[in-house]
Design a protein around this motif. Structure first.
Motif, mmCIF file in Angstrom:
data_model
loop_
_atom_site.group_PDB
_atom_site.id
_atom_site.type_symbol
_atom_site.label_atom_id
_atom_site.label_comp_id
_atom_site.label_asym_id
_atom_site.label_seq_id
_atom_site.Cartn_x
_atom_site.Cartn_y
_atom_site.Cartn_z
ATOM 1 N N SER A 48 -15.450 59.832 -7.173
ATOM 2 C CA SER A 48 -15.990 58.763 -6.318
ATOM 3 C C SER A 48 -17.140 57.975 -6.933
ATOM 4 N N VAL A 49 -17.362 58.126 -8.226
ATOM 5 C CA VAL A 49 -18.476 57.457 -8.903
ATOM 6 C C VAL A 49 -18.045 56.067 -9.377
ATOM 7 N N VAL A 50 -18.832 55.069 -9.009
ATOM 8 C CA VAL A 50 -18.555 53.680 -9.372
ATOM 9 C C VAL A 50 -18.646 53.514 -10.892
ATOM 10 N N THR A 51 -17.629 52.827 -11.447
ATOM 11 C CA THR A 51 -17.564 52.569 -12.884
ATOM 12 C C THR A 51 -17.604 51.069 -13.156
ATOM 13 N N GLU A 52 -17.845 50.722 -14.394
ATOM 14 C CA GLU A 52 -17.801 49.308 -14.808
ATOM 15 C C GLU A 52 -16.411 48.729 -14.576
ATOM 16 N N GLN A 53 -15.375 49.527 -14.830
ATOM 17 C CA GLN A 53 -14.010 49.043 -14.630
ATOM 18 C C GLN A 53 -13.771 48.671 -13.170
ATOM 19 N N TYR A 54 -14.211 49.500 -12.247
ATOM 20 C CA TYR A 54 -14.095 49.221 -10.814
ATOM 21 C C TYR A 54 -14.753 47.876 -10.492
ATOM 22 N N LEU A 55 -15.988 47.699 -10.960
ATOM 23 C CA LEU A 55 -16.718 46.459 -10.685
ATOM 24 C C LEU A 55 -16.013 45.253 -11.293
ATOM 25 N N SER A 56 -15.544 45.389 -12.512
ATOM 26 C CA SER A 56 -14.885 44.291 -13.196
ATOM 27 C C SER A 56 -13.605 43.864 -12.484
ATOM 28 N N VAL A 57 -12.773 44.839 -12.131
ATOM 29 C CA VAL A 57 -11.510 44.515 -11.456
ATOM 30 C C VAL A 57 -11.789 43.887 -10.094
ATOM 31 N N CYS A 58 -12.744 44.440 -9.370
ATOM 32 C CA CYS A 58 -13.090 43.892 -8.047
ATOM 33 C C CYS A 58 -13.622 42.460 -8.161
ATOM 34 N N LYS A 59 -14.498 42.228 -9.113
ATOM 35 C CA LYS A 59 -15.044 40.879 -9.292
ATOM 36 C C LYS A 59 -13.947 39.895 -9.664
ATOM 37 N N ASP A 60 -13.037 40.304 -10.558
ATOM 38 C CA ASP A 60 -11.932 39.433 -10.962
ATOM 39 C C ASP A 60 -11.027 39.076 -9.783
ATOM 40 N N ALA A 61 -10.935 39.979 -8.811
ATOM 41 C CA ALA A 61 -10.086 39.744 -7.636
ATOM 42 C C ALA A 61 -10.803 38.945 -6.551
ATOM 43 N N GLY A 62 -12.074 38.637 -6.769
ATOM 44 C CA GLY A 62 -12.801 37.827 -5.808
ATOM 45 C C GLY A 62 -13.584 38.605 -4.760
ATOM 46 N N VAL A 63 -13.795 39.892 -4.996
ATOM 47 C CA VAL A 63 -14.605 40.674 -4.063
ATOM 48 C C VAL A 63 -16.052 40.202 -4.183
ATOM 49 N N ASP A 64 -16.695 39.970 -3.057
ATOM 50 C CA ASP A 64 -18.087 39.538 -3.026
ATOM 51 C C ASP A 64 -18.960 40.598 -3.705
ATOM 52 N N GLN A 65 -19.711 40.202 -4.724
ATOM 53 C CA GLN A 65 -20.525 41.139 -5.500
ATOM 54 C C GLN A 65 -21.568 41.845 -4.644
ATOM 55 N N LYS A 66 -22.020 41.210 -3.576
ATOM 56 C CA LYS A 66 -23.015 41.836 -2.693
ATOM 57 C C LYS A 66 -22.437 43.056 -1.983
ATOM 58 N N GLU A 67 -21.119 43.117 -1.876
ATOM 59 C CA GLU A 67 -20.469 44.229 -1.195
ATOM 60 C C GLU A 67 -20.206 45.412 -2.112
ATOM 61 N N LEU A 68 -20.423 45.230 -3.408
ATOM 62 C CA LEU A 68 -20.128 46.288 -4.366
ATOM 63 C C LEU A 68 -21.372 47.117 -4.672
ATOM 64 N N GLN A 69 -21.160 48.392 -4.853
ATOM 65 C CA GLN A 69 -22.257 49.286 -5.181
ATOM 66 C C GLN A 69 -22.503 49.278 -6.682
ATOM 67 N N GLU A 70 -23.601 49.878 -7.098
ATOM 68 C CA GLU A 70 -23.981 49.895 -8.509
ATOM 69 C C GLU A 70 -23.233 50.980 -9.263
#
Length: 150
Positions: free
Chosen positions: A105-127
């Motif tokens: 369940s640990v957030v990774t760079e890959q998770y953030l990158s894929v989410c951002k590319d799909a248009g997920v609002d960055q404010k909703e993503l954890q570090e």
């Protein structure tokens, strides 16, 4: 239940593809697969061989991310599959599933990158390094699903 939803979706996708190819056999021509002579000799019929190739193709597709699966299917069937309002939320949930299943369940760079590319609002993503949870108030409030209006 969260993980089971994705398992059910995977099963549905495989069943849908088998149904499409069965109902429209000309689609088998689009499968680009090389077989060994031994595979051909081992098959009891051309139909069995076709289903083996299709099963292999479906398994290959399932091993891709949902983003890559949707892109492959969109190209194969010439249809835009990501043109719905909740595409970013779907991608985030599927990536969260990957984190829960494979990364404790640990957030990774890959998770953030894929989410951002799909248009997920960055404010909703954890570090990176934080843990995602299921059913947190912040997530539930920001991603409430409702049926599409027509």
């Amino acid at each position: 239940m969260f993980l089971a939803l994705f398992s059910a979706f995977d099963a549905f996708t495989g069943d849908l593809l088998k149904g499409l190819y069965t109902r429209k056999p000309v689609l088998f021509r689009s499968l680009n697969k090389t077989l060994t002579f031994a595979d051909v000799l081992a098959a009891s019929s051309i139909e069995d061989l076709k289903l083996q190739v299709l099963d292999d193709d479906i398994e290959t597709l399932r091993r891709k991310s949902y983003v890559d699966q949707f892109a492959a299917l969109a190209q194969r069937f010439d249809v835009k599959l990501t043109a719905f309002d909740h595409w970013p939320a779907f991608v985030e949930r599927s990536q969260r599933r990957n984190l829960i299943t494979h990364c404790d369940s640990v957030v990774t760079e890959q998770y953030l990158s894929v989410c951002k590319d799909a248009g997920v609002d960055q404010k909703e993503l954890q570090e990176v390094g934080s843990q995602v949870k299921l059913g947190s108030a912040r997530r539930a409030a920001s991603h409430t699903f409702s049926p599409p209006t027509r």
